[in-house]
Design an enzyme around this catalytic site. Structure first.
Site, PDB file in Angstrom:
ATOM      1  N   LYS A 190      41.611  -9.214  -4.177  1.00 48.11           N
ATOM      2  CA  LYS A 190      41.085 -10.075  -3.853  1.00 48.11           C
ATOM      3  C   LYS A 190      40.996 -11.588  -3.293  1.00 48.11           C
ATOM      4  O   LYS A 190      42.632 -11.822  -3.915  1.00 48.11           O
ATOM      5  CB  LYS A 190      39.886 -10.273  -4.062  1.00 48.11           C
ATOM      6  CG  LYS A 190      38.696 -11.269  -4.123  1.00 48.11           C
ATOM      7  CD  LYS A 190      37.534 -10.153  -4.380  1.00 48.11           C
ATOM      8  CE  LYS A 190      36.694 -10.397  -3.305  1.00 48.11           C
ATOM      9  NZ  LYS A 190      35.185  -9.728  -3.341  1.00 48.11           N
ATOM     10  N   ASP A 203      33.496 -12.204   2.306  1.00 50.24           N
ATOM     11  CA  ASP A 203      33.259 -12.098   0.833  1.00 50.24           C
ATOM     12  C   ASP A 203      32.441 -13.195   1.311  1.00 50.24           C
ATOM     13  O   ASP A 203      32.396 -13.659   2.760  1.00 50.24           O
ATOM     14  CB  ASP A 203      34.453 -12.074   0.325  1.00 50.24           C
ATOM     15  CG  ASP A 203      33.879 -11.851  -1.308  1.00 50.24           C
ATOM     16  OD1 ASP A 203      32.641 -11.038  -1.935  1.00 50.24           O
ATOM     17  OD2 ASP A 203      33.374 -13.138  -2.199  1.00 50.24           O
TER      18      ASP A 203
HETATM   19  N1  GLU Z   1      33.272  -8.714  -0.700  1.00 49.76           N
HETATM   20  C1  GLU Z   1      32.749  -7.505  -0.860  1.00 49.76           C
HETATM   21  C2  GLU Z   1      33.408  -6.938  -2.100  1.00 49.76           C
HETATM   22  O1  GLU Z   1      33.168  -7.681  -3.281  1.00 49.76           O
HETATM   23  C3  GLU Z   1      33.478  -5.919  -0.212  1.00 49.76           C
HETATM   24  C4  GLU Z   1      35.187  -5.989  -0.070  1.00 49.76           C
HETATM   25  C5  GLU Z   1      35.819  -5.277   1.088  1.00 49.76           C
HETATM   26  O2  GLU Z   1      34.536  -4.603   2.099  1.00 49.76           O
HETATM   27  O3  GLU Z   1      37.033  -4.934   1.588  1.00 49.76           O
HETATM   28  O4  GLU Z   1      33.146  -5.781  -2.914  1.00 49.76           O
END
Ligand code: GLU
Length: 446
Positions: free
Chosen positions: A125, A165
Protein backbone atom coordinates in the site's frame (compact mmCIF):
# COMPACT_ATOMS: atom_id res chain seq x y z
CA UNK A 1 1.74 -15.38 28.17
CA UNK A 2 0.40 -16.92 24.96
CA UNK A 3 2.33 -16.65 21.72
CA UNK A 4 -0.31 -14.33 20.21
CA UNK A 5 -0.40 -12.03 23.26
CA UNK A 6 3.37 -11.74 23.30
CA UNK A 7 3.48 -10.85 19.58
CA UNK A 8 0.79 -8.21 20.13
CA UNK A 9 2.79 -6.65 22.96
CA UNK A 10 5.86 -6.71 20.78
CA UNK A 11 3.99 -4.91 17.95
CA UNK A 12 2.76 -2.20 20.33
CA UNK A 13 6.20 -1.62 21.87
CA UNK A 14 7.99 -1.67 18.57
CA UNK A 15 5.62 0.62 16.69
CA UNK A 16 4.71 3.43 19.07
CA UNK A 17 2.18 6.02 17.89
CA UNK A 18 0.65 3.74 15.25
CA UNK A 19 -2.88 3.10 16.55
CA UNK A 20 -4.42 2.01 13.23
CA UNK A 21 -1.64 -0.52 12.70
CA UNK A 22 -2.08 -1.91 16.24
CA UNK A 23 -5.83 -2.15 15.66
CA UNK A 24 -5.50 -4.04 12.37
CA UNK A 25 -2.91 -6.46 13.78
CA UNK A 26 -4.97 -7.12 16.91
CA UNK A 27 -8.11 -7.77 14.87
CA UNK A 28 -6.34 -10.47 12.90
CA UNK A 29 -4.09 -12.04 15.54
CA UNK A 30 -6.85 -12.36 18.13
CA UNK A 31 -8.78 -14.67 15.79
CA UNK A 32 -5.86 -16.90 14.81
CA UNK A 33 -5.69 -18.94 18.01
CA UNK A 34 -7.13 -22.18 16.52
CA UNK A 35 -4.72 -22.07 13.55
CA UNK A 36 -1.72 -21.34 15.76
CA UNK A 37 -2.64 -24.14 18.19
CA UNK A 38 -3.17 -26.67 15.42
CA UNK A 39 0.15 -25.78 13.74
CA UNK A 40 2.95 -25.37 16.32
CA UNK A 41 5.34 -24.91 13.41
CA UNK A 42 4.08 -21.30 12.99
CA UNK A 43 5.40 -20.40 16.43
CA UNK A 44 8.56 -22.47 16.01
CA UNK A 45 9.41 -20.55 12.84
CA UNK A 46 8.25 -17.15 14.19
CA UNK A 47 5.70 -16.69 11.44
CA UNK A 48 3.69 -14.06 13.32
CA UNK A 49 6.77 -11.98 14.21
CA UNK A 50 7.73 -12.02 10.52
CA UNK A 51 4.22 -11.19 9.34
CA UNK A 52 3.81 -8.12 11.52
CA UNK A 53 6.95 -6.55 10.08
CA UNK A 54 6.65 -5.13 6.52
CA UNK A 55 9.34 -6.45 4.19
CA UNK A 56 10.28 -2.94 3.09
CA UNK A 57 9.05 0.64 3.50
CA UNK A 58 10.05 3.47 1.22
CA UNK A 59 9.48 7.01 2.51
CA UNK A 60 10.14 9.93 0.21
CA UNK A 61 9.69 13.64 -0.32
CA UNK A 62 7.35 14.90 -3.02
CA UNK A 63 7.89 18.58 -3.87
CA UNK A 64 5.38 20.24 -6.20
CA UNK A 65 4.44 23.70 -7.35
CA UNK A 66 0.91 25.10 -7.19
CA UNK A 67 -0.70 27.30 -9.84
CA UNK A 68 0.52 30.44 -8.05
CA UNK A 69 4.13 29.27 -8.17
CA UNK A 70 4.29 28.37 -4.48
CA UNK A 71 6.25 25.22 -3.58
CA UNK A 72 4.75 22.54 -1.33
CA UNK A 73 6.35 19.43 0.10
CA UNK A 74 4.35 16.26 0.81
CA UNK A 75 5.50 13.10 2.50
CA UNK A 76 4.91 9.90 0.55
CA UNK A 77 5.29 6.19 1.21
CA UNK A 78 5.16 2.75 -0.32
CA UNK A 79 4.80 -0.08 2.17
CA UNK A 80 5.90 -3.31 0.46
CA UNK A 81 4.33 -5.48 3.05
CA UNK A 82 4.55 -9.12 2.05
CA UNK A 83 5.57 -10.83 -1.20
CA UNK A 84 5.20 -14.48 -0.13
CA UNK A 85 2.51 -15.27 -2.69
CA UNK A 86 3.12 -12.73 -5.45
CA UNK A 87 4.36 -9.23 -6.31
CA UNK A 88 3.36 -6.50 -3.85
CA UNK A 89 -0.10 -5.33 -4.83
CA UNK A 90 -2.29 -2.60 -3.41
CA UNK A 91 -3.55 0.92 -3.88
CA UNK A 92 -2.19 4.41 -3.48
CA UNK A 93 -4.08 6.81 -1.22
CA UNK A 94 -3.91 10.59 -1.39
CA UNK A 95 -5.48 12.05 1.73
CA UNK A 96 -4.30 14.51 4.40
CA UNK A 97 -4.54 11.81 7.10
CA UNK A 98 -2.16 9.42 5.31
CA UNK A 99 0.71 8.44 7.59
CA UNK A 100 2.83 5.39 8.29
CA UNK A 101 0.34 3.89 10.72
CA UNK A 102 -2.53 4.09 8.22
CA UNK A 103 -0.47 2.65 5.37
CA UNK A 104 0.98 -0.16 7.49
CA UNK A 105 -2.52 -1.14 8.59
CA UNK A 106 -3.68 -1.08 4.97
CA UNK A 107 -0.66 -3.07 3.73
CA UNK A 108 -1.18 -5.67 6.47
CA UNK A 109 -4.90 -6.05 5.61
CA UNK A 110 -4.11 -6.13 1.90
CA UNK A 111 -1.81 -9.12 2.38
CA UNK A 112 -4.66 -11.27 3.75
CA UNK A 113 -7.24 -9.82 1.36
CA UNK A 114 -5.11 -10.60 -1.68
CA UNK A 115 -4.46 -14.08 -0.37
CA UNK A 116 -8.22 -14.68 -0.14
CA UNK A 117 -8.73 -13.79 -3.81
CA UNK A 118 -6.71 -16.93 -4.72
CA UNK A 119 -4.78 -14.84 -7.27
CA UNK A 120 -0.97 -14.58 -6.98
CA UNK A 121 -0.67 -11.15 -5.37
CA UNK A 122 1.35 -10.10 -2.32
CA UNK A 123 0.37 -7.13 -0.15
CA UNK A 124 1.38 -3.48 -0.44
CA UNK A 125 0.00 0.00 0.00
CA UNK A 126 1.21 3.50 -0.62
CA UNK A 127 0.21 7.11 -0.66
CA UNK A 128 0.89 10.64 0.39
CA UNK A 129 -0.55 13.27 2.71
CA UNK A 130 -1.63 15.26 -0.35
CA UNK A 131 -5.21 16.55 -0.39
CA UNK A 132 -6.56 16.46 -3.96
CA UNK A 133 -9.70 18.40 -2.96
CA UNK A 134 -9.78 21.89 -4.37
CA UNK A 135 -6.66 21.35 -6.50
CA UNK A 136 -6.66 22.22 -10.18
CA UNK A 137 -6.11 19.53 -12.78
CA UNK A 138 -2.64 20.90 -13.49
CA UNK A 139 -1.73 20.79 -9.80
CA UNK A 140 -2.91 17.19 -9.50
CA UNK A 141 -0.87 16.25 -12.57
CA UNK A 142 2.28 17.94 -11.30
CA UNK A 143 1.88 16.21 -7.96
CA UNK A 144 1.35 12.77 -9.56
CA UNK A 145 4.42 13.26 -11.76
CA UNK A 146 6.62 14.33 -8.87
CA UNK A 147 5.35 11.37 -6.84
CA UNK A 148 6.17 8.98 -9.67
CA UNK A 149 9.58 10.57 -10.28
CA UNK A 150 10.67 8.74 -7.11
CA UNK A 151 8.33 5.77 -6.90
CA UNK A 152 9.11 4.45 -10.39
CA UNK A 153 12.44 2.94 -9.30
CA UNK A 154 10.75 0.76 -6.66
CA UNK A 155 7.89 -0.78 -8.68
CA UNK A 156 7.48 -3.04 -11.73
CA UNK A 157 5.01 -5.52 -13.21
CA UNK A 158 6.63 -8.41 -11.33
CA UNK A 159 7.78 -6.40 -8.31
CA UNK A 160 5.03 -4.09 -7.13
CA UNK A 161 1.83 -3.11 -8.91
CA UNK A 162 0.01 -0.09 -7.43
CA UNK A 163 -3.61 0.95 -8.09
CA UNK A 164 -6.06 3.56 -6.84
CA UNK A 165 -7.58 4.07 -3.42
CA UNK A 166 -9.11 7.09 -1.63
CA UNK A 167 -8.19 10.25 -3.58
CA UNK A 168 -6.69 8.27 -6.47
CA UNK A 169 -9.03 7.45 -9.36
CA UNK A 170 -8.68 6.91 -13.08
CA UNK A 171 -7.30 10.42 -13.65
CA UNK A 172 -4.48 10.10 -11.10
CA UNK A 173 -3.64 6.54 -12.20
CA UNK A 174 -3.42 7.85 -15.79
CA UNK A 175 -0.98 10.62 -14.82
CA UNK A 176 1.15 8.29 -12.70
CA UNK A 177 1.19 5.51 -15.30
CA UNK A 178 2.04 7.97 -18.08
CA UNK A 179 4.99 9.34 -16.15
CA UNK A 180 6.21 5.87 -15.21
CA UNK A 181 6.13 4.86 -18.86
CA UNK A 182 8.07 7.94 -19.89
CA UNK A 183 10.78 7.29 -17.28
CA UNK A 184 11.32 3.59 -17.89
CA UNK A 185 10.44 3.52 -21.61
CA UNK A 186 8.35 0.41 -21.11
CA UNK A 187 4.65 -0.05 -21.81
CA UNK A 188 3.82 -2.59 -19.16
CA UNK A 189 1.12 -3.52 -16.66
CA UNK A 190 2.66 -1.78 -13.68
CA UNK A 191 -0.55 -0.11 -12.54
CA UNK A 192 -4.11 -1.37 -12.36
CA UNK A 193 -7.19 0.80 -12.68
CA UNK A 194 -5.79 2.12 -15.95
CA UNK A 195 -7.99 3.68 -18.63
CA UNK A 196 -9.62 1.23 -21.03
CA UNK A 197 -7.64 2.56 -23.99
CA UNK A 198 -4.27 1.74 -22.39
CA UNK A 199 -4.64 -1.65 -20.73
CA UNK A 200 -7.39 -1.12 -18.16
CA UNK A 201 -10.01 -3.77 -17.49
CA UNK A 202 -13.73 -3.47 -17.98
CA UNK A 203 -15.62 -3.46 -14.65
CA UNK A 204 -12.53 -2.40 -12.61
CA UNK A 205 -14.07 0.95 -11.49
CA UNK A 206 -17.24 -0.66 -10.16
CA UNK A 207 -15.65 -3.97 -9.10
CA UNK A 208 -15.34 -3.28 -5.37
CA UNK A 209 -19.03 -2.38 -5.06
CA UNK A 210 -20.13 -5.28 -7.28
CA UNK A 211 -17.96 -7.70 -5.29
CA UNK A 212 -19.33 -6.50 -1.94
CA UNK A 213 -22.87 -7.05 -3.21
CA UNK A 214 -22.02 -10.54 -4.50
CA UNK A 215 -20.47 -11.36 -1.14
CA UNK A 216 -23.58 -10.13 0.70
CA UNK A 217 -25.69 -12.23 -1.64
CA UNK A 218 -23.72 -15.36 -0.75
CA UNK A 219 -24.10 -14.68 2.97
CA UNK A 220 -27.84 -14.20 2.61
CA UNK A 221 -28.18 -17.35 0.47
CA UNK A 222 -26.52 -19.34 3.22
CA UNK A 223 -29.43 -18.23 5.43
CA UNK A 224 -32.02 -18.94 2.75
CA UNK A 225 -32.54 -15.22 2.09
CA UNK A 226 -31.84 -12.83 -0.76
CA UNK A 227 -31.05 -9.22 -1.58
CA UNK A 228 -34.37 -8.57 -3.30
CA UNK A 229 -36.72 -6.61 -1.09
CA UNK A 230 -34.08 -5.61 1.47
CA UNK A 231 -33.35 -1.99 2.42
CA UNK A 232 -29.76 -0.74 2.33
CA UNK A 233 -27.82 2.22 3.73
CA UNK A 234 -24.29 2.95 2.56
CA UNK A 235 -21.77 5.63 3.44
CA UNK A 236 -19.74 7.53 0.88
CA UNK A 237 -20.65 8.30 -2.72
CA UNK A 238 -17.38 7.56 -4.50
CA UNK A 239 -16.46 4.64 -6.77
CA UNK A 240 -17.27 1.96 -4.24
CA UNK A 241 -20.69 3.45 -3.47
CA UNK A 242 -21.39 3.76 -7.18
CA UNK A 243 -20.74 0.05 -7.81
CA UNK A 244 -22.83 -0.84 -4.78
CA UNK A 245 -25.75 1.33 -5.86
CA UNK A 246 -25.83 -0.27 -9.29
CA UNK A 247 -25.59 -3.87 -8.13
CA UNK A 248 -27.98 -3.54 -5.17
CA UNK A 249 -30.58 -2.20 -7.61
CA UNK A 250 -29.79 -4.89 -10.20
CA UNK A 251 -30.43 -7.59 -7.62
CA UNK A 252 -33.71 -6.05 -6.46
CA UNK A 253 -32.55 -4.36 -3.25
CA UNK A 254 -33.58 -0.85 -2.27
CA UNK A 255 -30.88 1.70 -1.45
CA UNK A 256 -32.36 4.46 0.72
CA UNK A 257 -29.37 6.28 2.25
CA UNK A 258 -25.99 7.54 1.06
CA UNK A 259 -23.61 9.97 2.74
CA UNK A 260 -20.79 12.43 2.27
CA UNK A 261 -18.56 14.29 4.70
CA UNK A 262 -21.32 16.92 5.04
CA UNK A 263 -24.10 14.56 6.20
CA UNK A 264 -26.43 11.97 4.73
CA UNK A 265 -29.30 11.82 2.26
CA UNK A 266 -32.40 9.74 2.92
CA UNK A 267 -34.49 8.87 -0.10
CA UNK A 268 -37.28 6.45 0.85
CA UNK A 269 -38.27 6.13 -2.83
CA UNK A 270 -34.93 4.43 -3.46
CA UNK A 271 -31.72 5.66 -5.06
CA UNK A 272 -31.76 4.08 -8.50
CA UNK A 273 -31.56 4.88 -12.23
CA UNK A 274 -30.90 8.55 -12.97
CA UNK A 275 -30.34 9.20 -9.26
CA UNK A 276 -27.31 6.91 -9.31
CA UNK A 277 -26.06 8.69 -12.44
CA UNK A 278 -26.49 12.00 -10.67
CA UNK A 279 -24.53 10.70 -7.68
CA UNK A 280 -21.61 9.99 -10.02
CA UNK A 281 -21.99 13.34 -11.75
CA UNK A 282 -21.87 15.12 -8.40
CA UNK A 283 -18.73 13.27 -7.40
CA UNK A 284 -17.01 13.77 -10.75
CA UNK A 285 -17.63 17.48 -10.55
CA UNK A 286 -15.04 17.50 -7.75
CA UNK A 287 -17.79 18.07 -5.20
CA UNK A 288 -17.65 15.87 -2.13
CA UNK A 289 -20.91 17.10 -0.58
CA UNK A 290 -24.10 15.08 -1.00
CA UNK A 291 -26.40 17.93 0.00
CA UNK A 292 -26.93 18.94 -3.64
CA UNK A 293 -28.75 15.63 -4.20
CA UNK A 294 -31.85 16.95 -2.36
CA UNK A 295 -31.95 20.07 -4.54
CA UNK A 296 -32.40 17.81 -7.54
CA UNK A 297 -34.68 15.10 -6.13
CA UNK A 298 -37.53 16.31 -3.95
CA UNK A 299 -38.22 12.82 -2.58
CA UNK A 300 -35.02 13.08 -0.53
CA UNK A 301 -34.13 14.68 2.80
CA UNK A 302 -30.68 15.85 3.89
CA UNK A 303 -29.39 15.47 7.45
CA UNK A 304 -26.42 17.77 8.00
CA UNK A 305 -23.48 16.44 9.98
CA UNK A 306 -25.19 13.08 10.66
CA UNK A 307 -24.42 9.52 9.60
CA UNK A 308 -26.70 7.14 7.70
CA UNK A 309 -26.57 4.52 10.49
CA UNK A 310 -29.55 6.06 12.30
CA UNK A 311 -31.91 4.99 9.48
CA UNK A 312 -33.79 1.67 9.90
CA UNK A 313 -32.43 -0.70 7.22
CA UNK A 314 -31.84 -4.43 6.77
CA UNK A 315 -28.25 -4.08 5.56
CA UNK A 316 -25.63 -1.42 6.39
CA UNK A 317 -22.53 -1.09 4.21
CA UNK A 318 -19.85 1.29 5.49
CA UNK A 319 -17.93 2.26 2.34
CA UNK A 320 -16.01 5.42 3.19
CA UNK A 321 -12.94 4.99 5.41
CA UNK A 322 -11.38 3.45 8.53
CA UNK A 323 -13.18 3.78 11.87
CA UNK A 324 -16.14 5.65 10.40
CA UNK A 325 -18.74 3.51 12.23
CA UNK A 326 -18.46 3.71 16.02
CA UNK A 327 -20.15 2.08 18.98
CA UNK A 328 -23.08 4.55 19.03
CA UNK A 329 -23.73 3.91 15.32
CA UNK A 330 -23.56 0.15 15.91
CA UNK A 331 -26.09 0.39 18.75
CA UNK A 332 -28.40 2.48 16.55
CA UNK A 333 -28.26 -0.11 13.78
CA UNK A 334 -28.99 -2.98 16.16
CA UNK A 335 -31.82 -1.06 17.83
CA UNK A 336 -33.41 -0.38 14.43
CA UNK A 337 -33.40 -4.04 13.44
CA UNK A 338 -30.42 -4.13 11.05
CA UNK A 339 -29.72 -7.78 10.14
CA UNK A 340 -26.40 -7.55 8.37
CA UNK A 341 -23.32 -5.32 8.20
CA UNK A 342 -20.88 -5.65 5.31
CA UNK A 343 -17.62 -3.69 5.30
CA UNK A 344 -16.91 -2.19 1.88
CA UNK A 345 -14.18 0.13 3.16
CA UNK A 346 -11.03 -1.11 4.92
CA UNK A 347 -11.60 -1.45 8.70
CA UNK A 348 -14.57 0.98 8.79
CA UNK A 349 -15.95 -0.39 12.08
CA UNK A 350 -14.20 0.39 15.37
CA UNK A 351 -13.34 -2.59 17.62
CA UNK A 352 -16.10 -1.50 20.04
CA UNK A 353 -18.65 -1.43 17.21
CA UNK A 354 -17.57 -4.94 16.22
CA UNK A 355 -18.26 -6.10 19.75
CA UNK A 356 -21.79 -4.70 19.59
CA UNK A 357 -22.42 -6.60 16.35
CA UNK A 358 -20.92 -9.77 17.81
CA UNK A 359 -23.06 -9.56 20.96
CA UNK A 360 -26.20 -8.93 18.88
CA UNK A 361 -25.27 -11.90 16.64
CA UNK A 362 -25.61 -9.76 13.54
CA UNK A 363 -24.36 -11.25 10.29
CA UNK A 364 -21.06 -9.47 9.72
CA UNK A 365 -18.60 -9.46 6.81
CA UNK A 366 -15.09 -8.05 7.30
CA UNK A 367 -13.68 -5.78 4.60
CA UNK A 368 -10.73 -7.99 3.76
CA UNK A 369 -13.15 -10.62 2.46
CA UNK A 370 -16.13 -8.57 1.30
CA UNK A 371 -14.27 -5.78 -0.50
CA UNK A 372 -11.68 -8.00 -2.17
CA UNK A 373 -13.49 -7.74 -5.52
CA UNK A 374 -11.63 -4.52 -6.32
CA UNK A 375 -8.17 -5.98 -6.01
CA UNK A 376 -9.34 -9.28 -7.51
CA UNK A 377 -10.36 -7.41 -10.65
CA UNK A 378 -6.98 -5.68 -10.54
CA UNK A 379 -5.53 -9.20 -10.62
CA UNK A 380 -7.67 -9.88 -13.69
CA UNK A 381 -6.33 -6.67 -15.25
CA UNK A 382 -2.77 -7.92 -14.63
CA UNK A 383 -3.65 -11.21 -16.31
CA UNK A 384 -5.13 -9.44 -19.34
CA UNK A 385 -2.03 -7.23 -19.60
CA UNK A 386 0.25 -10.26 -19.48
CA UNK A 387 -1.78 -11.95 -22.21
CA UNK A 388 -2.04 -8.70 -24.20
CA UNK A 389 -5.74 -9.33 -24.47
CA UNK A 390 -9.01 -7.84 -23.18
CA UNK A 391 -11.89 -9.83 -21.76
CA UNK A 392 -15.45 -8.69 -22.35
CA UNK A 393 -17.57 -7.16 -19.61
CA UNK A 394 -19.42 -10.45 -19.19
CA UNK A 395 -16.19 -12.44 -18.92
CA UNK A 396 -14.76 -10.17 -16.22
CA UNK A 397 -18.04 -10.07 -14.31
CA UNK A 398 -18.37 -13.84 -14.39
CA UNK A 399 -14.82 -14.26 -13.05
CA UNK A 400 -15.45 -11.65 -10.36
CA UNK A 401 -18.62 -13.44 -9.25
CA UNK A 402 -16.89 -16.76 -9.02
CA UNK A 403 -13.95 -15.25 -7.08
CA UNK A 404 -16.37 -13.63 -4.59
CA UNK A 405 -18.23 -16.90 -4.14
CA UNK A 406 -14.87 -18.62 -3.61
CA UNK A 407 -13.85 -16.08 -0.95
CA UNK A 408 -17.19 -16.44 0.78
CA UNK A 409 -16.99 -20.23 0.78
CA UNK A 410 -13.41 -20.42 1.97
CA UNK A 411 -14.11 -17.95 4.82
CA UNK A 412 -17.24 -19.89 5.77
CA UNK A 413 -15.49 -23.25 5.61
CA UNK A 414 -12.59 -21.97 7.71
CA UNK A 415 -15.08 -20.65 10.29
CA UNK A 416 -16.74 -24.08 10.45
CA UNK A 417 -13.47 -26.00 10.57
CA UNK A 418 -12.31 -23.85 13.47
CA UNK A 419 -15.41 -24.22 15.58
CA UNK A 420 -17.12 -20.89 14.86
CA UNK A 421 -19.51 -21.44 11.94
CA UNK A 422 -20.69 -18.17 10.42
CA UNK A 423 -17.94 -16.09 12.06
CA UNK A 424 -16.65 -14.53 8.84
CA UNK A 425 -14.03 -12.45 10.68
CA UNK A 426 -12.33 -15.53 12.09
CA UNK A 427 -12.87 -17.54 8.90
CA UNK A 428 -11.47 -14.88 6.56
CA UNK A 429 -8.48 -14.22 8.81
CA UNK A 430 -7.57 -17.89 9.15
CA UNK A 431 -8.08 -18.67 5.45
CA UNK A 432 -6.09 -15.61 4.32
CA UNK A 433 -3.35 -16.18 6.89
CA UNK A 434 -2.85 -19.89 6.24
CA UNK A 435 -1.95 -19.48 2.58
CA UNK A 436 0.59 -16.73 3.30
CA UNK A 437 2.05 -18.63 6.27
CA UNK A 438 2.49 -21.82 4.25
CA UNK A 439 4.17 -19.92 1.41
CA UNK A 440 6.54 -18.26 3.88
CA UNK A 441 7.45 -21.58 5.46
CA UNK A 442 8.08 -23.17 2.07
CA UNK A 443 10.40 -20.35 0.98
CA UNK A 444 12.70 -20.60 4.01
CA UNK A 445 14.01 -17.77 6.16
CA UNK A 446 14.25 -14.82 3.81
N1 GLU B 1 -7.38 0.05 -2.92
C1 GLU B 1 -8.12 -1.14 -3.19
C2 GLU B 1 -8.15 -2.04 -1.97
O1 GLU B 1 -8.18 -1.54 -0.87
C3 GLU B 1 -7.67 -1.83 -4.46
C4 GLU B 1 -6.23 -2.19 -4.54
C5 GLU B 1 -5.79 -2.74 -5.89
O2 GLU B 1 -6.61 -2.84 -6.79
O3 GLU B 1 -4.60 -3.04 -6.00
O4 GLU B 1 -8.21 -3.23 -2.02
Amino acid sequence: MSYIASVLNFVKDRNPGEPEFHQAVSEVLLTLEPAIKANPIYEKYSILERMVEPERIIIFRVPWMDDQGKIHVQRAYRVQYNSAIGPYKGGIRFHPNVNLSVLKFLGFEQTFKNSLTTLPMGGGKGGADFDPRGKSEAEVMRFCQSFMAELYRHIGPNTDVPAGDIGVGAREVGYMYGYYKKLVNDFTGVFTGKGLSFGGSLIRPEATGFGVTYFAQEMLRKKGEEIAGKKFAISGFGNVAWGLAQKINDLGGKLIAISGPDGFVLDEDGISGEKVDYMVELRNSGNDRVEDYVKKFSSAKFFAGRRPWEVPVDVAIPSATQNELDVADAKNLVKNGCKMVVEAANMPCTPEALEVFRDAKILFAPGKAANAGGVATSGLEMTQNSMRYNWSREEVDEKLQSIMKGIHDSAYEASEANGAPGDYVLGANIAGFTKVAEAMLAQGLI
